[in-house]
Design a protein around this motif. Structure first.
Motif, mmCIF file in Angstrom:
data_model
loop_
_atom_site.group_PDB
_atom_site.id
_atom_site.type_symbol
_atom_site.label_atom_id
_atom_site.label_comp_id
_atom_site.label_asym_id
_atom_site.label_seq_id
_atom_site.Cartn_x
_atom_site.Cartn_y
_atom_site.Cartn_z
ATOM 1 N N THR A 556 0.828 -1.218 0.000
ATOM 2 C CA THR A 556 0.000 0.000 0.000
ATOM 3 C C THR A 556 0.855 1.257 0.000
ATOM 4 O O THR A 556 0.557 2.251 -0.688
ATOM 5 C CB THR A 556 -0.940 -0.002 1.214
ATOM 6 O OG1 THR A 556 -1.737 -1.178 1.187
ATOM 7 C CG2 THR A 556 -1.831 1.220 1.222
ATOM 8 N N LYS A 557 1.927 1.273 0.763
ATOM 9 C CA LYS A 557 2.808 2.448 0.800
ATOM 10 C C LYS A 557 3.427 2.700 -0.575
ATOM 11 O O LYS A 557 3.511 3.837 -1.044
ATOM 12 C CB LYS A 557 3.894 2.241 1.840
ATOM 13 C CG LYS A 557 3.383 2.304 3.279
ATOM 14 C CD LYS A 557 4.528 2.080 4.273
ATOM 15 C CE LYS A 557 4.036 2.155 5.719
ATOM 16 N NZ LYS A 557 5.148 1.929 6.689
ATOM 17 N N GLU A 558 3.814 1.583 -1.255
ATOM 18 C CA GLU A 558 4.394 1.738 -2.587
ATOM 19 C C GLU A 558 3.359 2.303 -3.570
ATOM 20 O O GLU A 558 3.663 3.196 -4.390
ATOM 21 C CB GLU A 558 4.909 0.369 -3.079
ATOM 22 C CG GLU A 558 5.633 0.417 -4.428
ATOM 23 C CD GLU A 558 6.925 1.210 -4.366
ATOM 24 O OE1 GLU A 558 7.474 1.372 -3.257
ATOM 25 O OE2 GLU A 558 7.375 1.666 -5.444
ATOM 26 N N GLU A 559 2.124 1.785 -3.505
ATOM 27 C CA GLU A 559 1.069 2.298 -4.403
ATOM 28 C C GLU A 559 0.717 3.759 -4.116
ATOM 29 O O GLU A 559 0.428 4.541 -5.033
ATOM 30 C CB GLU A 559 -0.190 1.436 -4.246
ATOM 31 C CG GLU A 559 -0.034 0.055 -4.865
ATOM 32 C CD GLU A 559 -1.261 -0.810 -4.654
ATOM 33 O OE1 GLU A 559 -1.294 -1.943 -5.149
ATOM 34 O OE2 GLU A 559 -2.209 -0.315 -3.983
ATOM 35 N N SER A 560 0.775 4.180 -2.824
ATOM 36 C CA SER A 560 0.491 5.597 -2.474
ATOM 37 C C SER A 560 1.525 6.514 -3.092
ATOM 38 O O SER A 560 1.199 7.611 -3.596
ATOM 39 C CB SER A 560 0.471 5.755 -0.956
ATOM 40 O OG SER A 560 -0.547 4.978 -0.391
ATOM 41 N N ARG A 561 2.772 6.095 -3.080
ATOM 42 C CA ARG A 561 3.799 6.925 -3.680
ATOM 43 C C ARG A 561 3.562 7.090 -5.184
ATOM 44 O O ARG A 561 3.671 8.195 -5.738
ATOM 45 C CB ARG A 561 5.161 6.280 -3.424
ATOM 46 C CG ARG A 561 6.350 7.115 -3.890
ATOM 47 C CD ARG A 561 7.640 6.375 -3.578
ATOM 48 N NE ARG A 561 7.684 5.070 -4.255
ATOM 49 C CZ ARG A 561 7.966 4.909 -5.570
ATOM 50 N NH1 ARG A 561 8.228 5.946 -6.322
ATOM 51 N NH2 ARG A 561 7.988 3.705 -6.081
ATOM 52 N N MET A 562 3.193 5.957 -5.838
ATOM 53 C CA MET A 562 2.932 6.030 -7.289
ATOM 54 C C MET A 562 1.712 6.914 -7.598
ATOM 55 O O MET A 562 1.707 7.686 -8.564
ATOM 56 C CB MET A 562 2.704 4.615 -7.827
ATOM 57 C CG MET A 562 3.950 3.732 -7.754
ATOM 58 S SD MET A 562 3.609 2.027 -8.255
ATOM 59 C CE MET A 562 3.195 2.307 -9.966
ATOM 60 N N VAL A 563 0.630 6.834 -6.779
ATOM 61 C CA VAL A 563 -0.566 7.675 -6.980
ATOM 62 C C VAL A 563 -0.240 9.149 -6.837
ATOM 63 O O VAL A 563 -0.733 10.016 -7.581
ATOM 64 C CB VAL A 563 -1.665 7.251 -5.991
ATOM 65 C CG1 VAL A 563 -2.797 8.278 -5.969
ATOM 66 C CG2 VAL A 563 -2.215 5.886 -6.375
ATOM 67 N N ALA A 564 0.636 9.507 -5.860
ATOM 68 C CA ALA A 564 1.012 10.911 -5.671
ATOM 69 C C ALA A 564 1.725 11.445 -6.904
ATOM 70 O O ALA A 564 1.473 12.570 -7.370
ATOM 71 C CB ALA A 564 1.880 11.041 -4.420
ATOM 72 N N ASN A 565 2.627 10.614 -7.471
ATOM 73 C CA ASN A 565 3.321 11.057 -8.682
ATOM 74 C C ASN A 565 2.337 11.269 -9.838
ATOM 75 O O ASN A 565 2.410 12.266 -10.587
ATOM 76 C CB ASN A 565 4.393 10.019 -9.058
ATOM 77 C CG ASN A 565 5.512 9.946 -8.016
ATOM 78 O OD1 ASN A 565 5.804 10.959 -7.351
ATOM 79 N ND2 ASN A 565 6.128 8.776 -7.852
ATOM 80 N N ASN A 566 1.400 10.296 -9.997
ATOM 81 C CA ASN A 566 0.421 10.427 -11.087
ATOM 82 C C ASN A 566 -0.464 11.661 -10.897
ATOM 83 O O ASN A 566 -0.825 12.342 -11.863
ATOM 84 C CB ASN A 566 -0.447 9.166 -11.159
ATOM 85 C CG ASN A 566 0.350 7.959 -11.589
ATOM 86 O OD1 ASN A 566 1.365 8.080 -12.290
ATOM 87 N ND2 ASN A 566 -0.067 6.760 -11.153
#
Length: 624
Positions: A556-566
């Motif tokens: 989940t932490k990894e996906e949150s970082r990717m969502v912030a970039n997007n």
């Protein structure tokens, strides 16, 4: 009368051409007849056929169907207002007697007749109140004037009664309004000047009003005769309008061409911009196209009508020449026969005719002789009849004396004789001259007695009518109350049925809830059993879930970082798109400014055209 033609003619009638539109916006659709069913209105029965006479709406309120007075005549405040208005009117117009609001609360029949006679004399100065049957004459005069509401004969016997005075007061108020309308129409100048082919004055639309009134009068008369279309009247009306407003066909065509150019320009602008602000321009385009099409159709109709008239004129001229030739031949034949009649002498046929007439006269003489004998025989029979009549007269005289004694009229000192001698001597003692004396001796006292009896009878009748009207009013009130009671009972019955239905529904819902509670209890016990059985299994699953949780948390932490970039990339793209949209909007605003400048130029051209027309009308008035 219901309209049997379409309402398109109303736009033709209301199309009043002004001096600044140069007859360019007349919308004149051809009237189309329809076959709608005739209905009967309260003004009378409608016509029964295309060629039948129609009944006019004026002065026909006395039909079988009576109108109900919509005025609140039983409202005390309204009645007081009407009384005040009547008092002010009588005072302003110089009523000879003294009237006050208090005296008009319950006036007598004599006062009502004086007021009615005074108001009616304002309409007809030669009017005189009739001396007999006033209770019949007053409702009749009101009906003749067009009073639309019924006024009963019985209400005339007791004018001041509380249940009859409001109706009579309403009739007087209506009569006052009629007098005021008559005076206002009489004070206006309703005459028009003669309309010629030359230049006419257009001040206050006088000539147009005259043309319009003439057109309405002609078409209404034809409509009352059964016509449904009025093409001839429409043609004459528009020809007069063109001549009145000096319509320039060349200028009209130039305006049509300019309109076409403007419409092409509007279409080009619409292609460039599809905003809602051009909706009004599109509507105006459709209107102008419809007007142009109607004008072209009207022109084609005028040309065909002109050709028909020329054909009819040629045929009539040929028929006139043939009739003149036939008349000359008949005159020559008449002169020849007159010459023969003047120069002829007696012929054998004339002698035979004279002998035949002599025989006929001899037969008439014989017939008259037989008639004389029959008349003599008839005279003898009449003498016998007279003798028998005298015998019957003596019998009738004896019956009269017997009846007079029963009624206590004979002798002269009887109770009901009142000092008069009602006894008739033998018929043979009187001659033809003394018959008048007998009538004077008996009829005059009897008439006086009958007048007294009729007066008592009239008084009793008036009281009876008043009581009957009171009883009718009470019965109507009782019937209304009974209707109200029946309505309340019906409402109570409906409410009881609704309550019963609600109780039944609540009982069903309670049963359903009890079943749901039982099922929930059983389900609860089953769940408790399953929970106790699977508690150990759940502990093992909890340990496995905790391990799985740590893995999911890292993902989940990894996906949150990717969502912030997007999200950062999306926001930057939206900002760039917003700048592009603002630039496009500025370009559209500039285009709309250019279009407004073009429209202002068109308005300037229209203003110049209006000034040209006004100058032309001013020069025409100057020539006049």
């Amino acid at each position: 009368m219901p309209m049997r033609v379409t309402d398109g003619r109303m736009s033709m009638v209301n199309a009043t051409p002004q001096s600044n539109n140069v007859f360019g916006k007349l919308n004149i659709p051809k009237p189309q007849s329809s076959t709608s069913e005739r209905r009967t209105s309260f003004f009378g029965k409608a016509g029964t056929g295309a060629g039948g006479q129609r009944n006019s709406m004026f002065g026909t309120y006395g039909g079988a169907e009576k109108m109900k007075d919509p005025r609140p005549l039983h409202d005390k405040s309204f009645v007081q207002q009407c009384i005040k208005q009547l008092c002010e009117f009588l005072g302003d117009n110089g009523f000879p007697a003294t009237v006050t609001v208090k005296s008009l609360q319950s006036p007598s029949t004599k006062e009502f007749l004086k007021i009615f006679e005074f108001i009616y004399s304002l309409l007809d100065p030669t009017f005189q109140m009739p001396t007999t049957k006033v209770e019949e004459e007053i409702p009749r005069m009101l009906r003749d004037l067009g009073y639309p509401f019924p006024l009963s004969k019985s209400s005339m016997y007791s004018i001041g009664a509380p249940h009859t005075w409001p109706q009579a007061l309403g009739a007087l108020i209506w009569l006052i309004d009629t007098v005021r309308s008559f005076n206002s129409m009489k004070s206006q100048d309703m005459l028009f000047g003669d309309f010629s082919d030359g230049v006419t004055e257009l001040e206050d639309g006088m000539e147009y009003n005259k043309l319009f009134l003439e057109y309405c009068s002609k078409t209404y008369n034809k409509f009352m005769q059964g016509a449904d279309t009025f093409e001839d009247e429409d043609t004459d009306y528009f020809c007069n309008l063109k001549r009145l407003y000096n319509v320039d066909e060349a200028l009209l065509e130039s305006q049509v061409e300019k309109h076409r150019l403007l419409m092409s320009q509007v279409e080009r602008l619409e292609k460039e911009s599809h905003t809602d602000r051009l909706m009004g321009q599109r509507t105006e385009k459709l209107k102008l196209q419809a007007d142009l099409q109607n004008l072209q159709e009207y022109r084609s109709r005028m040309e065909s009508y002109q050709n028909n008239l020329e054909t009819k004129a040629t045929a009539l001229s040929e028929e006139l020449e043939a009739a003149n030739l036939q008349l000359e031949s008949l005159k020559r034949e008449q002169a020849r026969l007159q010459h023969i009649l003047e120069n002829q002498k007696f012929s054998p046929a004339d002698i035979e005719r004279i002998n035949r007439e002599r025989n006929e006269l001899q037969q008439n003489v014989n017939t008259l002789n037989r008639s004389l004998e029959e008349a003599q025989q008839l005279a003898w029979n009449e003498e016998i009849t007279v003798g028998k009549t005298m015998e019957r007269t003596e019998v009738k005289l004896a019956e009269y004396h017997k009846l007079a004694r029963i009624l206590k009229l004979i002798p002269q000192s009887a109770e009901n004789a009142c000092g008069h001698d009602f006894e008739i001597k033998s018929v043979s003692d009187y001659g033809p001259i003394t018959a008048t004396q007998i009538r004077t001796q008996i009829q005059n006292p009897l008439k006086n007695m009958l007048v007294d009896v009729e007066e008592d009878f009239s008084n009793q009748t008036n009281k009876k009518l008043t009581l009957e009207e009171t009883v009718e009013q009470i019965k109507s009130n009782i019937s209304e109350k009974l209707n109200d009671i029946n309505q309340l009972k019906e409402q109570m019955r409906r409410l009881d049925e609704q309550i019963q239905r609600d109780v039944q529904e609540m009982a069903l819902e309670e049963q359903k809830w009890a079943a749901d509670v039982d099922s929930a209890e059983s389900h609860k016990k089953l769940l408790e059993k399953k929970v106790m059985d699977g508690y150990e299994v759940a502990e093992e699953q909890l340990k496995a879930a905790q391990q799985q949780y740590h893995l999911v948390l890292q993902e989940t932490k990894e996906e949150s970082r990717m969502v912030a970039n997007n999200l950062t990339n999306v926001i930057s793209a939206a900002v760039n798109h917003l700048g592009i949209v603002e630039k496009h909007c500025n370009d559209q605003v500039k285009k709309m400014d250019k279009m407004n400048e073009i429209i202002r130029e068109d308005q300037a051209d229209l203003q110049l055209l209006k000034e040209m027309v006004e100058n032309f009308v001013g020069r025409a008035n100057g020539f006049q």
